[in-house]
Structure formats: structure tokens, C-alpha cells
Design a protein around this motif. Structure first.
Motif, mmCIF file in Angstrom:
data_model
loop_
_atom_site.group_PDB
_atom_site.id
_atom_site.type_symbol
_atom_site.label_atom_id
_atom_site.label_comp_id
_atom_site.label_asym_id
_atom_site.label_seq_id
_atom_site.Cartn_x
_atom_site.Cartn_y
_atom_site.Cartn_z
ATOM 1 N N HIS A 119 -5.685 57.134 -100.981
ATOM 2 C CA HIS A 119 -4.530 58.223 -100.442
ATOM 3 C C HIS A 119 -4.935 58.715 -99.208
ATOM 4 N N LEU A 120 -2.969 59.393 -98.171
ATOM 5 C CA LEU A 120 -3.467 59.764 -97.178
ATOM 6 C C LEU A 120 -3.526 61.185 -97.769
ATOM 7 N N LEU A 121 -4.584 62.042 -97.189
ATOM 8 C CA LEU A 121 -4.661 63.462 -97.036
ATOM 9 C C LEU A 121 -3.651 64.259 -96.175
ATOM 10 N N LEU A 122 -2.556 64.542 -96.389
ATOM 11 C CA LEU A 122 -1.688 65.075 -95.412
ATOM 12 C C LEU A 122 -2.601 66.839 -95.152
ATOM 13 N N THR A 123 -2.603 67.024 -93.901
ATOM 14 C CA THR A 123 -2.791 69.141 -93.607
ATOM 15 C C THR A 123 -1.650 69.084 -92.483
ATOM 16 N N ALA A 124 -1.267 70.157 -93.314
ATOM 17 C CA ALA A 124 -0.025 71.208 -91.778
ATOM 18 C C ALA A 124 -0.653 72.312 -91.669
ATOM 19 N N VAL A 125 -0.599 72.431 -90.366
ATOM 20 C CA VAL A 125 -1.181 74.291 -89.883
ATOM 21 C C VAL A 125 -0.044 74.931 -89.005
ATOM 22 N N ASN A 126 0.425 75.567 -89.489
ATOM 23 C CA ASN A 126 0.991 76.880 -88.142
ATOM 24 C C ASN A 126 0.762 77.348 -87.321
ATOM 25 N N GLU A 127 0.758 76.293 -86.062
ATOM 26 C CA GLU A 127 0.848 76.844 -84.860
ATOM 27 C C GLU A 127 1.774 77.369 -84.104
ATOM 28 N N GLY A 128 2.403 78.051 -84.949
ATOM 29 C CA GLY A 128 3.498 79.046 -83.556
ATOM 30 C C GLY A 128 2.867 80.395 -84.288
ATOM 31 N N THR A 129 3.624 81.649 -83.305
ATOM 32 C CA THR A 129 3.354 82.878 -83.867
ATOM 33 C C THR A 129 4.039 83.524 -84.922
ATOM 34 N N LYS A 130 4.804 82.891 -85.962
ATOM 35 C CA LYS A 130 4.929 84.053 -87.144
ATOM 36 C C LYS A 130 4.806 83.041 -88.346
ATOM 37 N N SER A 131 4.824 83.616 -89.368
ATOM 38 C CA SER A 131 5.039 83.462 -90.360
ATOM 39 C C SER A 131 6.038 82.362 -90.949
ATOM 40 N N CYS A 132 6.392 81.539 -91.393
ATOM 41 C CA CYS A 132 7.211 80.501 -92.074
ATOM 42 C C CYS A 132 6.748 79.734 -93.296
ATOM 43 N N TRP A 133 7.742 79.601 -93.859
ATOM 44 C CA TRP A 133 7.693 78.659 -94.914
ATOM 45 C C TRP A 133 8.337 77.023 -95.352
ATOM 46 N N VAL A 134 6.996 76.561 -95.536
ATOM 47 C CA VAL A 134 7.898 75.027 -96.789
ATOM 48 C C VAL A 134 8.118 75.106 -98.141
ATOM 49 N N THR A 135 9.158 73.477 -98.577
ATOM 50 C CA THR A 135 8.945 73.625 -99.908
ATOM 51 C C THR A 135 9.480 72.444 -100.722
ATOM 52 N N VAL A 180 0.167 61.769 -100.327
ATOM 53 C CA VAL A 180 0.086 60.776 -100.318
ATOM 54 C C VAL A 180 -0.414 59.053 -100.937
ATOM 55 N N ASN A 181 0.188 58.795 -102.381
ATOM 56 C CA ASN A 181 -0.512 57.959 -102.994
ATOM 57 C C ASN A 181 -0.018 56.080 -102.930
ATOM 58 N N LEU A 182 -1.362 56.133 -101.996
ATOM 59 C CA LEU A 182 -1.186 54.025 -102.589
ATOM 60 C C LEU A 182 -2.005 53.591 -102.591
ATOM 61 N N PHE A 183 -0.855 52.098 -103.852
ATOM 62 C CA PHE A 183 -0.866 51.509 -104.688
ATOM 63 C C PHE A 183 -1.246 50.016 -103.814
ATOM 64 N N ASP A 184 -2.037 49.771 -103.836
ATOM 65 C CA ASP A 184 -2.924 48.628 -103.618
ATOM 66 C C ASP A 184 -2.859 47.150 -104.003
ATOM 67 N N TYR A 185 -2.388 46.499 -104.720
ATOM 68 C CA TYR A 185 -2.569 45.518 -105.472
ATOM 69 C C TYR A 185 -3.174 44.452 -104.967
ATOM 70 N N GLY A 186 -3.393 44.078 -103.893
ATOM 71 C CA GLY A 186 -4.234 42.981 -102.857
ATOM 72 C C GLY A 186 -3.535 42.149 -102.472
#
Length: 239
Positions: A119-135, A180-186
Motif C-alpha cells: 500500500h501507499l501510506l498517505l500523510t497529510a500535515v496542516n501547514e497553515g496557521t489555523k485549525s481545519c478539518w478533513v472528512t 491506497v491499497n495496491l493489488f498487483d496480480y503480476g
């Protein structure tokens, strides 16, 4: 007659003495009142500021409304020298806005390449100056730079845990994770090393796409099928 006249004279003298004493007392009171009003009409600026700070300190924080109608709360912070007090004004309540793609740094690390759980590990970092939300889950397109007309967003994983409708609030510097789950059948698989994501709003609609920064050694990935997990405060597949 002589006796009555002497008594009237003594009584008149006594009354005159009392009247004079009352007049002197009233004059003294009037002078004192005028002096106090004069001294209070123009207090020294330093004294006024000191009293104001002392009053605020004694009340332990006051509230006031601005011209815009927002309720403000004064927060007191003690300085290092002498316990002096500074008054900092902050909003009593602040509405948190949804995160924007240009406020987040999103990185991807290819984990368990060629193994089960690839899989691909995704990391999101808030680089802004205020709080915000994701959903929900990010809209992800693999092989973002390819111009083959197949840049379709990946589906949401059917095996994901429930709770994707929650708003996850990121303080400045805060992080959330997805995968991101990766399914590789070759065989007959796709290979790439670029991807892009878009954030979803509360209504499910997506915003603009932003490139993801690939990190780590195995940045190239392959897949026949792939899907995406919801944002989470903990790393998925962290074992």
C-alpha cells in the motif's frame, strides 16, 4: 427687667457663636469638595492605566462585544518579571473551516512493496496557521502525470471501518493518515510513481487535485486494482 435683658443678651451671643461655627464648617466642606473634584478631573495617565490593569486582574477576565457582535474574552498571561499582567484578546468561539489542498503537505510512502499488504501510506500535515478539518477519504488518482485518459479517481475500500463522515480537526502541524491499497496480480498491471489527491467536502464533492510528494526508497508501485481508506488519526496497517 434688668435680669430678663441680661438673659436675652447672653442667649443672643450664644446663638451668634453657633452660627459663626456652622458657617466656618460649611465653608471648609465646600472647599474640600472642590479640591477632590479638581484632583479627579485630570488623573495622571500612569495612574489610570495602573488602575485599569488592577481592575481587570481582580475580575479574573472580562468579556466584551466588538462592533461586529462577536463575543470576545480577555485572557490574562503573567510575564516573567514581577508578575505583571498582559491582556491578550481571543475569540471565545472560532468556526473551523475545511482544509484546503494548498494548506496541506501530503506525502506518500510505499510500504510492503511486492508483499501482502502492499500500500501507499498517505500523510497529510496542516501547514497553515489555523485549525481545519478533513472528512471521508481523499480522492486519489494514480499515475497523475500520465496522459492516457485513464486518470480516474480510485474507489473507497469496501473493507474500510465505518466513521468516514466524521470531521477530523487538524491543529497547525497536526497530521492525519490514509492509505491506497495496491493489488498487483503480476501481469497486465499498471506501474507508476506519481499520484495526486483532492479533498472532499461535507457534501462529498471534491476540490482541486494536488500532487503528492513521494518519499522512501521504493517509490515505484504497481497495481491491477486499488482502493482508498478514510482519513484517520492513526496510521493504517501500522504493524
Amino acid at each position: 427687667m434688668t435680669t430678663h435683658r441680661a438673659r436675652r443678651t447672653a442667649r443672643s451671643a450664644a446663638l451668634a457663636t453657633v452660627t459663626a461655627a456652622l458657617a466656618l464648617g460649611l465653608a471648609a466642606c465646600g472647599s474640600s469638595g472642590d479640591d477632590s473634584k479638581a484632583s479627579g478631573a485630570a488623573p495622571a495617565p500612569g495612574a489610570a492605566q495602573s488602575r485599569s490593569a488592577s481592575d481587570a486582574d481582580g475580575k479574573g477576565g472580562t468579556e466584551r462585544a466588538t462592533s461586529g457582535g462577536d463575543l470576545k474574552k480577555t485572557v490574562r498571561t503573567a510575564t516573567a518579571q514581577g508578575g505583571a499582567v498582559e491582556i491578550a484578546t481571543k475569540a471565545a468561539t472560532a468556526s473551523v473551516q475545511p482544509c484546503r489542498g494548498d494548506e496541506l503537505l501530503v506525502t506518500a510512502v510505499h510500504r510492503f512493496a511486492g508483499q501482502q499488504g502492499d500500500h501507499l501510506l498517505l500523510t497529510a500535515v496542516n501547514e497553515g496557521t489555523k485549525s481545519c478539518w478533513v472528512t471521508s477519504y481523499p480522492s486519489v488518482v494514480l499515475d497523475w502525470n500520465a496522459d492516457n485518459g485513464e486518470n480516474a479517481a480510485l474507489p473507497h475500500s469496501k473493507k474500510d471501518n465505518p466513521g468516514g463522515d466524521k470531521h477530523l480537526t487538524l491543529q497547525p502541524g497536526g497530521k492525519v493518515y490514509s492509505a491506497v491499497n495496491l493489488f498487483d496480480y503480476g501481469s497486465k498491471h499498471h506501474t507508476a510513481q506519481t499520484l495526486a489527491i483532492a479533498l472532499r467536502g461535507a457534501n462529498g464533492h471534491t476540490g482541486p487535485f494536488y500532487s503528492v510528494v513521494m518519499k522512501g526508497q521504493n517509490q515505484k508501485f504497481s497495481w491491477n486494482e486499488a482502493d482508498v481508506l478514510n482519513w484517520n488519526t492513526e496510521k493504517p496497517y501500522d504493524f
